[in-house]
Design an enzyme around this catalytic site. Structure first.
Site, PDB file in Angstrom:
ATOM      1  N   ASN A 196      30.878  64.708  17.396  1.00 32.31           N
ATOM      2  CA  ASN A 196      30.333  63.406  17.765  1.00 32.31           C
ATOM      3  C   ASN A 196      31.355  62.530  18.479  1.00 32.31           C
ATOM      4  OD1 ASN A 196      27.774  63.911  17.026  1.00 32.31           O
ATOM      5  ND2 ASN A 196      27.848  62.865  15.063  1.00 32.31           N
ATOM      6  N   GLU A 233      30.068  71.827  10.752  1.00 34.16           N
ATOM      7  CA  GLU A 233      31.393  71.267  11.013  1.00 34.16           C
ATOM      8  C   GLU A 233      31.977  70.894   9.654  1.00 34.16           C
ATOM      9  OE1 GLU A 233      33.106  68.124  14.357  1.00 34.16           O
ATOM     10  OE2 GLU A 233      31.309  67.578  13.273  1.00 34.16           O
ATOM     11  N   HIS A 278      29.290  68.837   7.658  1.00 34.26           N
ATOM     12  CA  HIS A 278      28.388  68.183   8.613  1.00 34.26           C
ATOM     13  C   HIS A 278      27.427  69.219   9.206  1.00 34.26           C
ATOM     14  CE1 HIS A 278      28.011  66.181  12.834  1.00 34.26           C
ATOM     15  NE2 HIS A 278      26.939  65.992  12.113  1.00 34.26           N
ATOM     16  N   SER A 333      28.294  62.303   9.720  1.00 34.29           N
ATOM     17  CA  SER A 333      28.565  62.865  11.047  1.00 34.29           C
ATOM     18  C   SER A 333      29.693  62.108  11.730  1.00 34.29           C
ATOM     19  CB  SER A 333      27.301  62.812  11.900  1.00 34.29           C
ATOM     20  OG  SER A 333      26.882  61.480  12.045  1.00 34.29           O
TER      21      SER A 333
END
Ligand code: 3H9
Length: 700
Positions: free
Chosen positions: A484, A446, A434, A413
């Site tokens: 993130n 992602e 992800h 991530s």
């Protein structure tokens, strides 16, 4: 004008075929075509019955959403539907695919509806911040009752032919050829009396529903729970109440028109249409043409049988792809497989899964402790915990066992995809995929492009995401990628606010009121506080904003997993309960850091946290980590619970405007003493009066 309708005479029927690929929306040319050709069929003496159908695999996907922003040409839809309803010859809708929104509303103005097995029915306008505005709120309750109609409108779900038949939306499902069945139906109609009773004149359900006012209270309660903050559901309920309580159909239609106009003008409608188109745009990558050859994915493998790996394996099994789940030890594997089985059993018990699908999905999931058994996998996704050294070791092993052409993906991530790719002899086959936890539920994927990732690998990963029923968005490689990386900044603000005077419940409450699915501290508790704390202890690096979480961990408050973190939790409950011990911990840490706590408003909380997202999003765009700002919006809506009806952080930022953002940043600097340096892109847009939503790169 856009789209057309073909006219063909067969037997004694006029066949009107709507042709507006790929999904046949009711664009200008379609509306005008229907209007003119219904008229032509009335005049044509050889015609006894009119059949309306769609070209290709769709009947009508609804109004043309792309026309909403411009001037409307062609006959207005209400005029077309009135012309159909006043037809002197019976009209049969031969529904060959999706009949959604205005498409179903058109079918409801026909005398009969017959469909094939591929047909789908629904009034999903609520997802666009709209309501069914072509008579759907008045006709569907008269046809199937208010309760079933409300369920269809508020859930926006697609109804399959068998259920549509049971509910009474359609009259028949063709067993074989749809058009043959439509002709047979037309033949049969010759023996029936005409004109037939129109849906507008039906009153049986209406009379029964007048005695059930509880339906509307229940619908409001449900909408409050499932569509918090959205305005369209309440306006839909009002319209259906009118359908039940006002006997005069035209007055009900007037109420629908009034509420449709309110929806149409609302900012929520604009935001949700932005989401609709850009969810689809995310699949378009400027430097990867859509003809780019994809690799065949018949077998998959997932490394790591934890929550994430198990969830990813379920995604493959759900899509009918055989998958091998590998773990380092038998105990981990058994635990992971047991969790998967439990998840499927729950779906079975809730009636969401048939016994046959349950068995089929479980049979598609194999397990192994041996890397050699991954040799025939077309894609391998590593999903172990976030440790770069471990991931590198796994990729070295994969490099030696995976077949040539296999895609090697990491579910990291935040870690560097290129560093992972470099330990292999085939960095072009390495990519980030992800998933979001729980992977079998969360709709976002992602996809992260490394410096050497091959275009065919990216195209395959994006298509694979669609096959796994995910919305896939491409990101460039940087710490935390898109999602993130922005979350770090958001959490930093939230943690800073905690020290300055707000409590977890204040911050979570304000952001939930703004529309976020979950507040940052409830989320922190869900993820667990201990992993970050252990890392900080190991590295000896802890920032001031981490000190509250550190203190909570020292007191063995690790989050939901042990029933206490930023909140406390009753046994078997996920409901966060504010805790005085947390308040005193925060006050103590703040005082040790010499911070004088003050009262902080909800507006300040929302502004600081959301502005942190927007500013970092703009930097991400500047650095070509995202192709377009709407990709960031889609990631935030589908992966981080940002309210879709606000269009995503960048759409929201555009609404504020670049100039205003800069003024607000300056004010925040004065107020908080923090640095609020606007991203260069925001500065540039402020000078040029430019728009974040229109910003697009050619590559990431
Ligand atoms: C309405 O009807 C209001 C009325 O009540 C009142 C009026 C007065 N318009 O999704 P896909 C495009 S509101 C324009 O990838 P799939 C889409 O953007 C409408 N364009 O295909 C995409 O373009 P591109 C209520 C539309 O097979 C392409 O078609 N109806 C529309 O995965 C392919 O779409 C709805 O909300 C449209 N209505 O799924 C239904 N629909 O290729 C909306 C699609 O350039 N549509 N496009 O990216 C859907 O749910 C899905 O498209 C559908 C097909 C299930 C039909």
């Amino acid at each position: 004008m856009k789209g057309t309708v073909h006219y063909e005479v067969k037997k004694f029927c006029a066949i009107l075929t709507i042709d507006n690929p790929p999904v046949n929306p009711l664009s200008s040319g379609v509306r005008q075509g229907l209007f003119d050709l219904i008229e032509r069929a009335q005049q044509d003496e050889q015609i006894g019955t009119i059949i309306i159908t769609g070209a290709g695999n769709s009947f009508i996907a609804g109004a043309d959403i792309s026309e909403f922003s411009g001037k409307m040409e062609g006959a207005p839809l209400p005029a077309v539907l009135n012309r159909m309803e006043s037809s002197t010859k019976p009209i049969i809708a031969a529904i060959n695919g999706s009949a959604l929104g205005g498409g179903l509303e058109t079918a409801l103005c026909c005398d009969y509806r017959i469909c094939n097995q591929q047909a789908l029915f629904g009034l999903p306008e609520v997802k666009l911040g709209l309501l069914p505005g072509a008579g759907g709120t008045q006709r569907l309750p008269r046809l199937i009752g208010a309760e079933a109609a409300l369920d269809i409108m508020l859930s926006a779900r697609h109804v399959k032919p068998s259920e549509a038949l049971t509910l009474g939306i359609i009259d028949a499902v063709a067993e074989d050829d749809l058009m043959e069945a439509a002709f047979a139906f037309a033949e049969d109609l010759k023996n029936r009396e005409y004109p037939l009773r129109k849906i507008r004149d039906l009153s049986e359900h209406q009379q029964q529903d007048k005695n059930k006012p509880g339906i509307f209270d229940a619908a409001r309660r449900l909408a409050e729970k499932t569509a918090r903050g959205q305005r369209a559901p309440g306006w839909i309920i009002e319209c259906v109440e009118a359908a039940v309580n006002i006997d005069d159909f035209d007055k009900g239609i007037a109420k629908e028109a009034e509420n449709f106009f309110k929806c149409f003008k609302s900012s929520q409608r604009k935001a949700l249409i932005h989401v609709f188109f850009n969810e689809r745009n995310a699949a378009k990558i400027p430097d990867i043409p859509k003809e780019t050859p994809r690799r065949d994915i018949k077998k998959a493998a997932v490394i790591g049988a934890g929550t994430m790996g198990g969830g990813i394996a379920m995604c493959f099994a759900n899509a009918g792809i055989e998958v091998t789940l590998l773990d380092a030890d038998q105990e981990g594997l058994d635990k992971g497989l047991a969790k998967i089985q439990k998840n499927y059993e729950l779906s079975l018990a809730k009636g969401k899964l048939k016994q046959s699908s349950y068995e089929q999905r479980l049979s598609l999931i194999k397990s192994s402790l041996d890397y050699q058994e991954l040799a025939d996998a077309d894609v391998i996704i590593e999903a172990v915990f976030e440790n770069l050294a471990l991931k590198k070791k796994i990729f070295e092993q994969l490099d030696s066992v995976a077949k040539s052409g296999a895609i090697l993906a990491t579910n990291t991530s935040a870690l560097n995809i290129d560093e992972i790719a470099q330990v292999t002899s085939r960095p072009e086959d390495v990519i980030g995929m992800h998933f979001f936890s729980p992977a079998n539920v969360m709709p976002l994927l992602e996809v992260v492009r490394g410096a050497e990732t091959a275009k065919g690998v990216i195209a395959t990963a994006m298509s694979l995401g669609k096959k796994l029923k995910k919305v896939s968005v491409l990101a460039g490689n940087c710490p935390g990628f898109i999602g993130n990386r922005m979350l770090f900044k958001y959490m930093e603000q939230a943690s800073q606010l905690l020290l300055e005077g707000a409590l977890p419940q204040d911050i979570d409450g304000a952001l939930q009121e703004f529309g976020m699915a979950m507040g940052p501290f409830a989320m922190h508790d869900l993820v667990g506080l201990d992993l970050g704390w252990r890392e900080r202890k190991k590295s000896g690096q802890s920032r001031d904003i981490d000190k509250v979480a550190d203190a909570l961990c020292e007191a063995e408050r690790f989050g939901q997993k042990n029933g206490r973190g930023f909140y406390r939790y009753d046994e078997n409950s996920r409901q966060p309960i504010p805790d005085d011990i947390v308040t005193s911990t925060i006050e103590k840490v703040a005082s040790e850091l010499g911070i004088e706590r003050r009262s902080i408003s909800s507006d300040e909380i929302v502004q600081r946290c959301i502005y942190a997202l927007i500013n970092e999003g703009a930097k991400i765009l500047e650095e070509s980590i995202a192709i377009r700002s709407s990709d960031i919006d889609i990631i935030y809506i589908y992966g981080y619970g940002f309210p879709a009806y606000r269009g995503g952080p960048m759409f929201y930022g555009d609404k504020v405007g670049a100039k205003q953002l800069i003024e607000d940043f300056t004010a925040l600097e004065e107020q908080t003493g923090q640095t609020w340096e606007a991203a260069n892109l925001i500065k540039q847009l402020a000078e040029q009066d430019g728009s974040l939503t229109k910003w697009q790169r050619t590559s990431v």
